[in-house]
Motif scaffolding. Structure first.
Motif, PDB file in Angstrom:
ATOM      1  N   VAL A  96       0.839  -1.200   0.000  1.00 12.80           N
ATOM      2  CA  VAL A  96       0.000   0.000   0.000  1.00 12.80           C
ATOM      3  C   VAL A  96       0.873   1.249   0.000  1.00 12.80           C
ATOM      4  N   LEU A  97       1.945   1.242   0.794  1.00 13.23           N
ATOM      5  CA  LEU A  97       2.846   2.391   0.818  1.00 13.23           C
ATOM      6  C   LEU A  97       3.483   2.621  -0.544  1.00 13.23           C
ATOM      7  N   ARG A  98       3.878   1.525  -1.222  1.00 17.23           N
ATOM      8  CA  ARG A  98       4.500   1.673  -2.537  1.00 17.23           C
ATOM      9  C   ARG A  98       3.519   2.257  -3.548  1.00 17.23           C
ATOM     10  N   ILE A  99       2.274   1.779  -3.523  1.00 16.80           N
ATOM     11  CA  ILE A  99       1.281   2.275  -4.472  1.00 16.80           C
ATOM     12  C   ILE A  99       0.996   3.751  -4.224  1.00 16.80           C
ATOM     13  N   VAL A 100       0.781   4.118  -2.959  1.00 18.73           N
ATOM     14  CA  VAL A 100       0.486   5.522  -2.638  1.00 18.73           C
ATOM     15  C   VAL A 100       1.681   6.403  -2.986  1.00 18.73           C
ATOM     16  N   GLY A 101       2.898   5.941  -2.653  1.00 15.97           N
ATOM     17  CA  GLY A 101       4.080   6.727  -2.998  1.00 15.97           C
ATOM     18  C   GLY A 101       4.229   6.913  -4.493  1.00 15.97           C
ATOM     19  N   HIS A 102       3.923   5.863  -5.258  1.00 19.76           N
ATOM     20  CA  HIS A 102       4.011   5.972  -6.721  1.00 19.76           C
ATOM     21  C   HIS A 102       2.999   6.983  -7.247  1.00 19.76           C
ATOM     22  N   GLU A 103       1.763   6.936  -6.737  1.00 13.67           N
ATOM     23  CA  GLU A 103       0.752   7.893  -7.194  1.00 13.67           C
ATOM     24  C   GLU A 103       1.166   9.328  -6.862  1.00 13.67           C
ATOM     25  N   LEU A 104       1.724   9.537  -5.679  1.00 13.79           N
ATOM     26  CA  LEU A 104       2.145  10.887  -5.303  1.00 13.79           C
ATOM     27  C   LEU A 104       3.293  11.375  -6.188  1.00 13.79           C
ATOM     28  N   TYR A 172      -9.169  11.400 -13.339  1.00  5.77           N
ATOM     29  CA  TYR A 172      -7.933  10.922 -12.720  1.00  5.77           C
ATOM     30  C   TYR A 172      -7.147  10.044 -13.690  1.00  5.77           C
TER      31      TYR A 172
END
Length: 299
Positions: A96-104, A172
């Motif tokens: 989840v952290l990787r996905i959110v970081g990638h989106e940001l 989006y």
């Protein structure tokens, strides 16, 4: 440790020390159960289904309790001395952290693209863009997404709630497609005196020590098969340079542990210029004298 049992990360080990079996470790299973139920209820509500008030209130109460527990756990772990990054790693699953970081990072690259501020080019010896050959494809894909957005807006005009949800998702998607190209445009390959930094969009960032490069060649390739120990950073389905390493380096993966690679294929807009700059830099790095040891102290 038995085979198949994942090792705890340092953050999880710190969080688990003194926290009791029902503390932080219980929050993730609760989140896996409660949050999907919230999403399902929201989809049913948008679709026009009547949901009993007791069911909706119960799920909302569980979500509120989960959020409160997460906040309390965050504050407790911070008081225990963990950094913000360590607390997030303990409370939120790594994928989840990787996905959110990638989106940001994707959204941040859109801002850099508009401001013409490339990332990571300060103090480097050479900057080599690699987004040119995918521009037409990405712009075409974004145009198709815009056409789809307009078409669905007319088709769903009689269902305002569904139209609002789909419109947000479509907008989006357009931003995400443009962000992928913006990430490639604002995160070029760079060359310094000791490191070749290779990047692809916002999800690959590999630093290759020049002293570890055994050979580099201009080698256009238009089809790439997955092979053990190889990394292919294709742009527009092509790579133009191949680097062979004297020893393996660990390359991070989006999901899962890093994997060792000994051959890297990548692309640059001006591949010959990068080859001309890289070959002598590799030679200098491999022939540079090692630092002399400190003199022995006199007796």
């Amino acid at each position: 440790m038995t085979r198949g049992t994942p090792a705890a990360t340092p953050a999880e080990a710190k969080a688990g020390s003194g926290g009791g079996p029902g503390g932080v470790r219980l929050l993730r299973p609760l989140a896996y159960a409660v949050l999907p139920a919230e999403v399902v209820l929201a989809v049913l509500l948008v679709g026009g289904f009547r949901i009993p008030a007791a069911v909706w209130a119960g799920v909302e109460l569980l979500v509120g309790a989960l959020l409160l527990a997460e906040v309390l756990a965050y504050l407790r772990l911070r008081r225990r001395g963990l950094s913000r990054r360590e607390v997030l790693a303990a409370l939120v699953p790594a994928p989840v952290l990787r996905i959110v970081g990638h989106e940001l990072r994707i959204m941040a690259c859109l801002g850099r693209w508009a401001a013409r501020r490339p990332h990571g080019v300060e103090g480097v010896d050479g900057v080599f863009p690699h987004a040119r050959d995918q521009a037409a494809l990405m712009y075409g894909f974004a145009f198709v997404c815009v056409v789809e957005t307009v078409g669905l807006s007319y088709l769903l005009a009689d269902w305002p709630a569904v139209h609002a949800v789909v419109l947000v998702l479509d907008v989006y998607t357009v931003l995400f497609v443009l962000g992928l190209h913006a990430a490639a445009a604002t995160r070029p390959h760079t060359l310094t005196g000791e490191v070749l930094r290779l990047r692809q969009a916002a999800h690959v960032d590999v630093s290759v020590p020049l002293g570890l490069i055994a050979s580099v060649r201009h080698d256009p390739v238009f089809s790439h098969e997955r092979a053990e120990g190889e990394l292919n950073l294709a742009v527009g389905s092509q790579t133009s340079l191949t680097v062979e390493l004297a020893g393996p380096i660990d390359v991070p993966r989006f999901f899962g542990p890093p994997r060792p690679v000994r051959l890297i294929r990548f692309h640059a807009d001006d591949a010959r210029a990068l080859h001309r700059a890289l070959a002598p830099a590799v030679t200098r790095a491999r022939t540079a004298p090692s630092p002399s040891p400190d003199p022995l102290p006199r007796a």
